[in-house]
Design a protein around this motif. Structure first.
Motif, mmCIF file in Angstrom:
data_model
loop_
_atom_site.group_PDB
_atom_site.id
_atom_site.type_symbol
_atom_site.label_atom_id
_atom_site.label_comp_id
_atom_site.label_asym_id
_atom_site.label_seq_id
_atom_site.Cartn_x
_atom_site.Cartn_y
_atom_site.Cartn_z
ATOM 1 N N ASP A 162 0.810 -1.176 -0.127
ATOM 2 C CA ASP A 162 -0.021 0.147 -0.036
ATOM 3 C C ASP A 162 0.966 1.346 -0.032
ATOM 4 O O ASP A 162 1.743 1.389 0.612
ATOM 5 C CB ASP A 162 -0.872 -0.041 1.281
ATOM 6 C CG ASP A 162 -2.075 -1.215 0.906
ATOM 7 O OD1 ASP A 162 -2.237 -1.525 0.052
ATOM 8 O OD2 ASP A 162 -2.549 -1.537 2.049
ATOM 9 N N PHE A 163 0.473 2.190 -0.680
ATOM 10 C CA PHE A 163 1.316 3.695 -0.688
ATOM 11 C C PHE A 163 0.062 4.387 -1.500
ATOM 12 O O PHE A 163 -1.121 3.921 -2.010
ATOM 13 C CB PHE A 163 2.377 3.662 -1.566
ATOM 14 C CG PHE A 163 2.149 3.091 -2.872
ATOM 15 C CD1 PHE A 163 2.150 1.724 -3.372
ATOM 16 C CD2 PHE A 163 1.828 3.977 -4.154
ATOM 17 C CE1 PHE A 163 1.984 1.016 -4.779
ATOM 18 C CE2 PHE A 163 1.754 3.446 -5.316
ATOM 19 C CZ PHE A 163 1.808 2.041 -5.514
ATOM 20 N N THR A 164 0.460 5.639 -1.454
ATOM 21 C CA THR A 164 -0.635 6.775 -1.772
ATOM 22 C C THR A 164 -0.083 7.586 -2.998
ATOM 23 O O THR A 164 0.938 8.097 -2.907
ATOM 24 C CB THR A 164 -1.059 7.686 -0.681
ATOM 25 O OG1 THR A 164 -1.511 6.887 0.184
ATOM 26 C CG2 THR A 164 -2.095 8.675 -1.486
ATOM 27 N N ASN A 165 -0.746 7.516 -4.192
ATOM 28 C CA ASN A 165 -0.352 8.292 -5.392
ATOM 29 C C ASN A 165 1.266 8.069 -5.582
ATOM 30 O O ASN A 165 1.971 9.006 -5.256
ATOM 31 C CB ASN A 165 -0.813 9.613 -5.341
ATOM 32 C CG ASN A 165 -2.270 9.714 -5.432
ATOM 33 O OD1 ASN A 165 -3.024 8.689 -5.555
ATOM 34 N ND2 ASN A 165 -2.812 10.945 -5.132
ATOM 35 N N PRO A 185 -7.245 7.885 -6.740
ATOM 36 C CA PRO A 185 -6.182 7.602 -5.568
ATOM 37 C C PRO A 185 -5.729 6.361 -6.011
ATOM 38 O O PRO A 185 -6.209 5.322 -6.436
ATOM 39 C CB PRO A 185 -6.623 7.541 -4.053
ATOM 40 C CG PRO A 185 -8.174 7.034 -4.692
ATOM 41 C CD PRO A 185 -8.580 7.760 -5.878
ATOM 42 N N CYS A 242 -3.398 3.389 -4.750
ATOM 43 C CA CYS A 242 -2.884 2.972 -3.522
ATOM 44 C C CYS A 242 -2.568 1.073 -3.583
ATOM 45 O O CYS A 242 -2.517 0.684 -2.442
ATOM 46 C CB CYS A 242 -3.496 3.106 -2.247
ATOM 47 S SG CYS A 242 -5.348 2.761 -2.449
ATOM 48 N N CYS A 293 -7.674 2.594 -6.459
ATOM 49 C CA CYS A 293 -8.316 2.018 -5.399
ATOM 50 C C CYS A 293 -9.317 2.679 -5.208
ATOM 51 O O CYS A 293 -9.722 3.230 -4.285
ATOM 52 C CB CYS A 293 -7.407 1.715 -4.260
ATOM 53 S SG CYS A 293 -6.652 3.103 -3.742
#
Length: 315
Positions: free
Chosen positions: A8-11, A170, A172, A192
């Motif tokens: 998991d990570f964001t952008n 987003p 993720c 996601c």
């Protein structure tokens, strides 16, 4: 590959392009094919532009539209091929998030522009055959310029919302794109979020834009064929139909593979994934590679001018 690519990570700041997953061992051989097609596309389309520019007798609507097609093909291939070759040759898989969206915009924008140019060329053939005495007064240079501007604006404005939507989602899950370029659906599938807006808008552009283009081209050629069959002699019918053959080939090369790929994605669940990616990649190269060859061989004025260039240089 680091865990940040799969956890998991964001952008993400970058995406990872995998080339053609499943055919990694053949990447070098595939790159030879793609590089050859790219070289032919570059040489062929620049040759078309050069010949039309230097030959005053070719300064007419049909050849202006052909130049628009050549420029579109040059930009379309250049927006994808250099990065694809860097993946195949140097394993350079990373692409910046903004660069990925820019590439996506160029790919889909210029595909829509190419479709619009084919419609404009069908209009030219329709006027030339069905109303030849008014061809020069209907398709004047200002009218051709306005048609070209309309094609550019239509492609640019219609594709822009899909890119803005893609930037909005987003990301993720993963930043791995199992393709050698940033196609719209391949990118948004990594989001996601509920991406139905992107999917529906993509289908709208596909069916309501290209679908209408196909309908317009079909209606034009129905009228063209009626006019051809009304000519008094067989020689006149063949000669007139011959002026449309190049355009018909280009239409088939552009639309038929696109339909095949669309059906394959929806109904070819048993087809290996690498085949989908390979065919789609070849499709983006095929029209830019074949269009200048078709027009160069089939159009006497272009072929004659090309022969004069080489004859003069050889003398």
């Amino acid at each position: 590959m680091s865990d940040s690519n799969t956890t998991d990570f964001t952008n993400p700041s970058t995406f990872i392009l995998l080339g053609i997953p499943g055919l990694e061992a053949a990447h070098v051989w595939i790159s030879i094919l793609f590089c050859t097609m790219y070289a032919i596309a570059i040489l062929g389309n620049f040759t078309i532009l050069f010949i039309v520019k230097t030959e005053p007798s070719l300064h007419g609507p049909m050849y202006y539209f052909l130049c628009m097609l050549a420029v579109t093909d040059l930009i379309l291939t250049t927006s994808t091929l250099p990065k694809m070759l860097s993946i195949f040759w140097f394993n350079s898989r990373e692409i910046d998030f903004s660069a990925c969206l820019t590439q996506m915009y160029f790919i889909h924008c210029f595909l829509e522009m190419e479709s619009g140019i084919l419609v404009a060329m069908a209009l030219d053939r329709y006027v030339a055959i069905c109303d030849p005495l008014r061809h020069s007064t209907i398709l004047t240079n200002p009218v051709v310029a306005k048609i070209g501007l309309a094609v550019v604006l239509r492609g640019g404005m219609l594709v822009l919302p899909s890119v803005l939507l893609a930037r909005h989602w987003p990301y993720c899950r993963t930043n791995i794109i199992p393709q050698p370029y940033c196609a719209h659906i391949a990118v948004v599938n990594l989001a996601c979020a509920d991406i139905r807006a992107s999917s529906y808008y993509g289908l709208f552009v596909l069916f309501c834009v290209r679908g209408l283009d196909v309908i317009f081209i079909t209606m034009s050629y129905i009228q063209i064929l009626k006019a051809i069959f009304s000519l008094p002699t067989k020689d006149a019918r063949l000669k007139t139909f011959g002026t449309c053959v190049s355009h018909l080939f280009v239409i088939l090369i552009f639309y038929i593979p696109a339909l095949f790929i669309s059906l394959m994605y929806r109904f070819g669940q048993n087809v290996p994934g690498y085949f989908h990616v390979l065919i789609a990649s070849v499709y983006h190269l095929m029209p830019p590679t074949l269009n200048p060859i078709i027009y160069g061989v089939r159009t006497k004025q272009i072929w004659g001018r090309l022969l004069r260039v080489f004859t003069h240089e050889g003398a």
